[in-house]
Structures are given as structure tokens and as C-alpha cells.
Design a protein around this motif. Structure first.
Motif, PDB file in Angstrom:
ATOM      1  N   ASP A 250       0.350   4.353  -0.356  1.00 59.29           N
ATOM      2  CA  ASP A 250       1.703   3.767  -0.476  1.00 59.29           C
ATOM      3  C   ASP A 250       2.736   4.841  -0.805  1.00 59.29           C
ATOM      4  OD1 ASP A 250       0.831   1.277   0.156  1.00 59.29           O
ATOM      5  OD2 ASP A 250       0.851   0.481  -1.886  1.00 59.29           O
ATOM      6  N   LEU A 251       2.374   5.793  -1.653  1.00 59.06           N
ATOM      7  CA  LEU A 251       3.308   6.860  -1.989  1.00 59.06           C
ATOM      8  C   LEU A 251       3.627   7.722  -0.765  1.00 59.06           C
ATOM      9  CD1 LEU A 251       1.958   8.019  -5.465  1.00 59.06           C
ATOM     10  CD2 LEU A 251       4.217   7.044  -5.010  1.00 59.06           C
ATOM     11  N   LEU A 252       2.621   8.033   0.023  1.00 66.05           N
ATOM     12  CA  LEU A 252       2.853   8.815   1.234  1.00 66.05           C
ATOM     13  C   LEU A 252       3.690   8.035   2.242  1.00 66.05           C
ATOM     14  CD1 LEU A 252      -0.665  10.456   1.711  1.00 66.05           C
ATOM     15  CD2 LEU A 252       1.445  11.560   0.951  1.00 66.05           C
ATOM     16  N   SER A 253       3.441   6.735   2.375  1.00 63.91           N
ATOM     17  CA  SER A 253       4.239   5.906   3.283  1.00 63.91           C
ATOM     18  C   SER A 253       5.689   5.871   2.837  1.00 63.91           C
ATOM     19  CB  SER A 253       3.669   4.483   3.335  1.00 63.91           C
ATOM     20  OG  SER A 253       2.359   4.479   3.843  1.00 63.91           O
ATOM     21  N   LEU A 254       5.904   5.718   1.547  1.00 62.01           N
ATOM     22  CA  LEU A 254       7.259   5.691   1.022  1.00 62.01           C
ATOM     23  C   LEU A 254       7.968   7.020   1.273  1.00 62.01           C
ATOM     24  CD1 LEU A 254       9.187   3.853  -0.527  1.00 62.01           C
ATOM     25  CD2 LEU A 254       8.286   4.781  -2.647  1.00 62.01           C
ATOM     26  N   SER A 255       7.263   8.121   1.136  1.00 62.24           N
ATOM     27  CA  SER A 255       7.854   9.433   1.377  1.00 62.24           C
ATOM     28  C   SER A 255       8.253   9.593   2.839  1.00 62.24           C
ATOM     29  CB  SER A 255       6.871  10.534   0.978  1.00 62.24           C
ATOM     30  OG  SER A 255       6.580  10.473  -0.395  1.00 62.24           O
ATOM     31  N   ARG A 256       7.403   9.161   3.752  1.00 63.71           N
ATOM     32  CA  ARG A 256       7.725   9.263   5.181  1.00 63.71           C
ATOM     33  C   ARG A 256       8.939   8.433   5.533  1.00 63.71           C
ATOM     34  NH1 ARG A 256       1.955   9.246   5.748  1.00 63.71           N
ATOM     35  NH2 ARG A 256       1.981   6.976   5.968  1.00 63.71           N
ATOM     36  N   ILE A 257       9.033   7.236   4.957  1.00 69.81           N
ATOM     37  CA  ILE A 257      10.171   6.364   5.254  1.00 69.81           C
ATOM     38  C   ILE A 257      11.465   6.976   4.729  1.00 69.81           C
ATOM     39  CG2 ILE A 257      11.189   4.109   4.753  1.00 69.81           C
ATOM     40  CD1 ILE A 257       8.253   3.049   4.643  1.00 69.81           C
ATOM     41  N   GLU A 258      11.433   7.514   3.524  1.00 69.55           N
ATOM     42  CA  GLU A 258      12.630   8.127   2.955  1.00 69.55           C
ATOM     43  C   GLU A 258      13.061   9.353   3.746  1.00 69.55           C
ATOM     44  OE1 GLU A 258      11.433   8.761  -1.097  1.00 69.55           O
ATOM     45  OE2 GLU A 258      12.555   7.013  -1.773  1.00 69.55           O
ATOM     46  N   LEU A 259      12.114  10.087   4.285  1.00 69.70           N
ATOM     47  CA  LEU A 259      12.438  11.283   5.047  1.00 69.70           C
ATOM     48  C   LEU A 259      13.241  10.933   6.301  1.00 69.70           C
ATOM     49  CD1 LEU A 259      12.055  14.358   5.303  1.00 69.70           C
ATOM     50  CD2 LEU A 259       9.966  13.890   6.605  1.00 69.70           C
ATOM     51  N   ARG A 365      15.098  -6.504 -10.294  1.00 64.99           N
ATOM     52  CA  ARG A 365      14.280  -5.294 -10.428  1.00 64.99           C
ATOM     53  C   ARG A 365      13.006  -5.328  -9.585  1.00 64.99           C
ATOM     54  NH1 ARG A 365      13.361  -3.239 -16.337  1.00 64.99           N
ATOM     55  NH2 ARG A 365      12.880  -1.412 -15.035  1.00 64.99           N
ATOM     56  N   LEU A 366      12.822  -6.361  -8.789  1.00 64.77           N
ATOM     57  CA  LEU A 366      11.563  -6.507  -8.062  1.00 64.77           C
ATOM     58  C   LEU A 366      11.327  -5.393  -7.056  1.00 64.77           C
ATOM     59  CD1 LEU A 366      11.310 -10.350  -7.385  1.00 64.77           C
ATOM     60  CD2 LEU A 366       9.999  -8.982  -9.001  1.00 64.77           C
ATOM     61  N   THR A 367      12.400  -4.805  -6.508  1.00 63.25           N
ATOM     62  CA  THR A 367      12.225  -3.765  -5.493  1.00 63.25           C
ATOM     63  C   THR A 367      12.179  -2.357  -6.090  1.00 63.25           C
ATOM     64  OG1 THR A 367      14.623  -3.713  -5.135  1.00 63.25           O
ATOM     65  CG2 THR A 367      13.322  -5.141  -3.687  1.00 63.25           C
ATOM     66  N   GLU A 368      12.174  -2.243  -7.422  1.00 62.05           N
ATOM     67  CA  GLU A 368      12.019  -0.936  -8.048  1.00 62.05           C
ATOM     68  C   GLU A 368      10.565  -0.465  -7.935  1.00 62.05           C
ATOM     69  OE1 GLU A 368      13.330  -0.872 -12.057  1.00 62.05           O
ATOM     70  OE2 GLU A 368      15.319  -1.693 -11.610  1.00 62.05           O
ATOM     71  N   ASP A 374       4.056  -9.216 -13.864  1.00 67.99           N
ATOM     72  CA  ASP A 374       2.857  -9.330 -14.698  1.00 67.99           C
ATOM     73  C   ASP A 374       1.941  -8.168 -14.328  1.00 67.99           C
ATOM     74  OD1 ASP A 374       0.437  -9.934 -15.911  1.00 67.99           O
ATOM     75  OD2 ASP A 374       0.657 -12.096 -15.630  1.00 67.99           O
ATOM     76  N   VAL A 375       1.880  -7.150 -15.184  1.00 73.99           N
ATOM     77  CA  VAL A 375       1.138  -5.929 -14.864  1.00 73.99           C
ATOM     78  C   VAL A 375      -0.339  -6.228 -14.678  1.00 73.99           C
ATOM     79  CG1 VAL A 375       0.477  -3.647 -15.701  1.00 73.99           C
ATOM     80  CG2 VAL A 375       2.795  -4.497 -16.082  1.00 73.99           C
ATOM     81  N   SER A 376      -0.926  -7.000 -15.570  1.00 68.35           N
ATOM     82  CA  SER A 376      -2.370  -7.265 -15.481  1.00 68.35           C
ATOM     83  C   SER A 376      -2.703  -8.067 -14.232  1.00 68.35           C
ATOM     84  CB  SER A 376      -2.841  -8.013 -16.738  1.00 68.35           C
ATOM     85  OG  SER A 376      -2.136  -9.238 -16.875  1.00 68.35           O
ATOM     86  N   GLU A 377      -1.890  -9.058 -13.904  1.00 69.35           N
ATOM     87  CA  GLU A 377      -2.133  -9.852 -12.699  1.00 69.35           C
ATOM     88  C   GLU A 377      -1.992  -9.006 -11.449  1.00 69.35           C
ATOM     89  OE1 GLU A 377      -2.755 -13.169 -10.131  1.00 69.35           O
ATOM     90  OE2 GLU A 377      -3.266 -12.720 -12.223  1.00 69.35           O
ATOM     91  N   THR A 384      -0.136  -2.131  -6.114  1.00 69.95           N
ATOM     92  CA  THR A 384       0.249  -0.790  -6.575  1.00 69.95           C
ATOM     93  C   THR A 384       1.651  -0.763  -7.185  1.00 69.95           C
ATOM     94  OG1 THR A 384       1.175  -0.192  -4.410  1.00 69.95           O
ATOM     95  CG2 THR A 384      -1.164   0.254  -4.768  1.00 69.95           C
ATOM     96  N   GLY A 385       2.388  -1.848  -7.058  1.00 69.21           N
ATOM     97  CA  GLY A 385       3.765  -1.858  -7.559  1.00 69.21           C
ATOM     98  C   GLY A 385       4.760  -1.207  -6.617  1.00 69.21           C
ATOM     99  N   LEU A 386       4.324  -0.887  -5.385  1.00 70.15           N
ATOM    100  CA  LEU A 386       5.196  -0.210  -4.425  1.00 70.15           C
ATOM    101  C   LEU A 386       5.512  -1.068  -3.197  1.00 70.15           C
ATOM    102  CD1 LEU A 386       3.597   3.363  -4.461  1.00 70.15           C
ATOM    103  CD2 LEU A 386       5.797   2.693  -5.440  1.00 70.15           C
ATOM    104  N   GLY A 387       4.919  -2.233  -3.094  1.00 68.94           N
ATOM    105  CA  GLY A 387       5.080  -3.047  -1.889  1.00 68.94           C
ATOM    106  C   GLY A 387       6.517  -3.404  -1.573  1.00 68.94           C
ATOM    107  N   LEU A 388       7.233  -3.961  -2.536  1.00 67.31           N
ATOM    108  CA  LEU A 388       8.626  -4.364  -2.289  1.00 67.31           C
ATOM    109  C   LEU A 388       9.550  -3.154  -2.221  1.00 67.31           C
ATOM    110  CD1 LEU A 388       8.952  -7.594  -4.461  1.00 67.31           C
ATOM    111  CD2 LEU A 388       8.658  -7.399  -1.991  1.00 67.31           C
ATOM    112  N   ALA A 389       9.189  -2.046  -2.879  1.00 67.51           N
ATOM    113  CA  ALA A 389       9.973  -0.819  -2.720  1.00 67.51           C
ATOM    114  C   ALA A 389       9.882  -0.319  -1.276  1.00 67.51           C
ATOM    115  CB  ALA A 389       9.480   0.256  -3.687  1.00 67.51           C
TER     116      ALA A 389
END
Length: 427
Positions: A250-259, A365-368, A374-377, A384-389
Motif C-alpha cells: 500500500d505504501l508503494l502504491s501510494l507513492s506511485r500515485i503521488e508521483l 479524518r477517514l482519508t488520513e 477502531d484500531v483493533s478491529e 493497513t489504514g491506507l485504503g481510503l488515503a
């Protein structure tokens, strides 16, 4: 001497030659007629033919002169500067000593549409450091470099080289100033992505790495001969390793999109088959959760977009609806043409679940990155917390937006808004 100037004496000489030819023809044909060698009518006809031929030659020379004049005009200094600037590969603006625009090329016009020939450059470029650099380059005759940042319409960085130009090396002041713009945005984005990646990865990878190290030490120590404990620990370690793999992906995908954020996709894509493809791919998850997915789409809906990135958007939204919506209920997906607040037609795709809903304080804040209600859920579901970002950044590249409507106990509706490429047609 210019081309036009060289034609003037040549045209006068041509006229004198024509007069001599006509005079000589008159003498020759008159003599033949008087001597009785040639009848008078034939002598007159011959003289007329010679005179006409001479006149045509003179007229042809005059037309040649007219054809040469545009060449002379194109050699003027202003036109040469304009042609030179237009042919340069970078955005370039030429200014006079007063800071007024002499000429600019189309690449510079794309960067600063407000630039107008004959107007002060300060009207269009409102960066004090750049205007100061232009003044210093003009007054001191030395090159200046300025790096500045623009926020509208997108975050972009530029380096501008301000170069004074003198036709005479001994002149006290430059004849004009050339401004050349270099786009530093890709380099800056790479630097930011590298810093963000290191910060986010170190934060999110710390927990699974600590778990893996703890289990490895346990397996090497007290649980070395415990078969049941070993099987249980290896299963947990495998899940933690998969979580790290998802996070890195997800981090690599986000980096490619931002580029590529400043490059708008231009390939037509129909949203209806894309959504159906995503739903078919998540059929196993829906069956395991006991959730029915309904799609309401009667028309083709075409947008300009990247097919793989659009698939990623709907995978995230539908998967979230299946995981965090109430088990045993349904997910409704509606695809249609609507009108934006500006009165422009747009494509809308809404994904609604009938789960517990989201409290209002969480919605902004959902797209941050890495924000979880709910962190545990979220971690239990493999998030990963990156889907909506990812969804937000893909939509920004496609000039679209995401709206979220939810309330506790009433489920949640995530709606994608995208500009249409062509009007919807019946399927």
C-alpha cells in the motif's frame, strides 16, 4: 543589405534593358519594311510580339521582387526573437528592460496563463522574490536563480533562471531579459515520498516486527520442543508477515500515485464493467460474511481514467463495506449520472453498507494515512489504514472527489464523483 534593398537597382537595370530591346526591335522591323524585305503588316506583328515578350519579362521580375519581401520581413530582430523563444523546449519569457513581456512560448503560457505581451510581468507572476531577481538581473547584468512554490491549482515547485542578454558586450545595460522555468515538482515529490515512506514504515512496521522477534526468541527458547505452541506461534508469525507485506504494498502504491498526481489520465473507461469486475473478485469474501451485493446500473458511464487505479478505488470501498458493515445484511452499489453543485454532469458511484455506522467526529479524518476508527478491529480485519488515503489520492489525480455520509446505527455511504468523458448511453 536586406533582400528588398538589393532588388531596387536590379529592377531599374531590368527596365533599361527592356527599353533597349523594344527600341532595337523597332529599328530592325522598320528597316525590313522600308527595304521591302518584309511586308508592313508582318513587320508590325513581329514588333508587337517582341514588345510583349519584353513587357512579360519585366512583369516577371516585379513579381520576383514581391516574393522576396516576406523573407526580408522575417529577418527583423523582433520576429527572430519570437521565433527563437517559440522553438525552445522549456517555458521561456522574454522581457524588456522595463519588465514588460516581449514574447513567450506556449509552454510558458501553460504555466502562467495571465502573461500578456506588452504587459508588466508582475501582473501575472506575483512572487516578490522573482520580481526582485528580474530587477537585479536588469540592473547588474548578472544571472539570477529563484526557486518558488505554487499551491494553485496543484502543489508545484519551479526554478526560474533570469538571464540578461546583451547584443553589445560593452553595453551598460542588457537589451532584454530571458526567464527560463524548470519544473522541480517530480524531484520534490520523490524527496517527500522518501521521507513519508521512512516515517510511516518505521511507525507501522514496528509492531509486527516486535511480535515476530518475540515469537522467534520464544521458539528458540522455552517453546523449542513444544509442538502445539510452535504451530500456534508460526501461524501468528505468518499473519504478521502478511500484514507487513500488505503495508509495504500500500505504501508503494501510494507513492506511485503521488508521483503522477499532476498527470491527469486521458483513457476512456466505463465504470459499470469495472465495478462488476470488483464485485466478482470479492464474491468469496461476501459469501463468507453472508452479505448480498446489489448493483443498480442501467447505463454505461464513461470517464477519463486509469483502469487499474479505478479498480483499486472500488476494491477498497467494496471490501471495507463487506468487512466493516453488518454481517448477514447487504451492500448496495448505485452507478449513475448526476449533476454537481456547479451544474456540470458527473458520474457518481455510491457504496452503501448497513453496518454500525461512523460517528460524526471521525468523518473528516477517514482519508488520513493510518487513521482508524477502531484500531483493533481494523488490524483484526487485515487493514493497513491506507485504503481510503489511496482512494483520495487516486481521485485527486482523476479530478474527482469522495463524499461520506454516515451516522451511528445507520450504516455508511461512500460516494465517488468523477467528471464524465461522454454523455451516458443506453446499454
Amino acid at each position: 543589405m536586406s533582400v528588398t534593398e538589393s532588388r531596387v537597382p536590379f529592377t531599374g537595370a531590368r527596365w533599361r534593358g527592356v527599353r533597349l530591346v523594344i527600341a532595337a526591335a523597332a529599328i530592325v522591323f522598320a528597316g525590313l519594311a522600308l527595304a521591302g524585305t518584309l511586308p508592313v503588316p508582318y513587320a508590325l506583328a513581329g514588333f508587337a510580339i517582341m514588345a510583349a515578350a519584353a513587357a512579360l519579362a519585366l512583369r516577371s521580375g516585379t513579381q520576383d521582387d514581391r516574393l522576396a519581401r516576406p523573407v526580408a520581413i522575417s529577418e527583423r530582430g523582433d520576429d527572430f526573437l519570437k521565433a527563437l523563444v517559440a522553438g525552445l523546449p522549456d517555458p521561456v519569457v522574454a522581457l524588456n528592460r522595463d519588465g514588460r513581456v516581449l514574447t513567450l512560448n506556449e509552454r510558458a503560457r501553460a504555466i502562467a496563463p495571465a502573461l500578456r505581451q506588452g504587459e508588466p510581468v508582475s501582473f501575472a507572476l506575483r512572487m516578490p522574490e522573482l520580481i526582485e531577481a528580474i530587477g537585479q538581473a536588469t540592473a547588474q547584468g548578472e544571472e539570477r536563480r529563484v526557486v518558488y512554490f505554487e499551491r494553485v491549482p496543484l502543489d508545484r515547485w519551479f526554478e526560474t533562471v533570469v538571464m540578461p542578454v546583451k547584443r553589445d558586450p560593452n553595453a551598460s545595460q542588457p537589451d532584454f531579459v530571458l526567464m527560463t522555468f524548470h519544473d522541480l515538482t517530480p524531484l520534490r515529490r520523490v524527496e517527500e515520498m522518501r521521507a513519508d515512506f521512512v516515517a510511516n514504515a518505521s511507525h507501522e512496521l514496528r509492531t509486527p516486527l516486535a511480535a515476530l522477534l518475540g515469537f522467534i526468541e520464544t521458539l528458540q527458547g522455552s517453546a523449542r520442543e513444544d509442538t502445539k505452541a510452535r504451530e500456534r506461534f508460526l501461524s501468528i508469525m505468518q499473519e504478521q508477515a502478511r500484514r507487513m507485506a500488505r503495508l509495504i504494498d500500500d505504501l508503494l502504491s501510494l507513492s506511485r500515485i503521488e508521483l503522477n498526481a499532476h498527470r491527469r489520465p486521458d483513457t476512456p473507461a466505463d465504470l459499470v464493467p469495472i465495478v462488476r469486475q470488483v464485485v466478482d473478485g470479492l464474491e468469496t469474501l461476501a459469501r463468507d460474511r453472508g452479505v448480498t451485493v446489489n448493483i443498480d446500473a442501467s447505463n454505461a458511464l464513461t470517464v477519463l481514467g486509469d483502469h487499474d487505479e479505478l479498480v483499486r478505488i472500488f476494491e477498497n470501498l467494496v471490501e471495507n463495506a463487506l468487512k466493516y458493515g453488518a454481517a448477514g445484511k447487504r451492500v448496495d452499489i448505485k452507478i449513475g449520472l448526476a449533476t454537481s453543485a456547479d451544474g456540470v454532469g458527473e458520474a457518481q458511484v455510491s457504496v452503501r453498507d448497513y453496518g454500525p455506522g461512523i460517528a460524526p467526529e471521525h468523518l473528516p479524518r477517514l482519508t488520513e494515512r493510518f487513521y482508524r476508527v477502531d484500531v483493533s478491529e481494523s488490524r483484526a480485519q487485515g487493514g493497513t489504514g491506507l485504503g481510503l488515503a489511496l482512494v483520495k489520492h487516486i481521485l485527486a489525480r482523476h479530478r474527482g472527489r469522495l463524499t461520506i455520509d454516515s451516522a451511528p446505527g445507520a450504516g455508511a455511504t461512500f460516494t465517488i464523483h468523477l467528471p464524465t468523458a461522454v454523455p451516458a448511453i443506453n446499454r
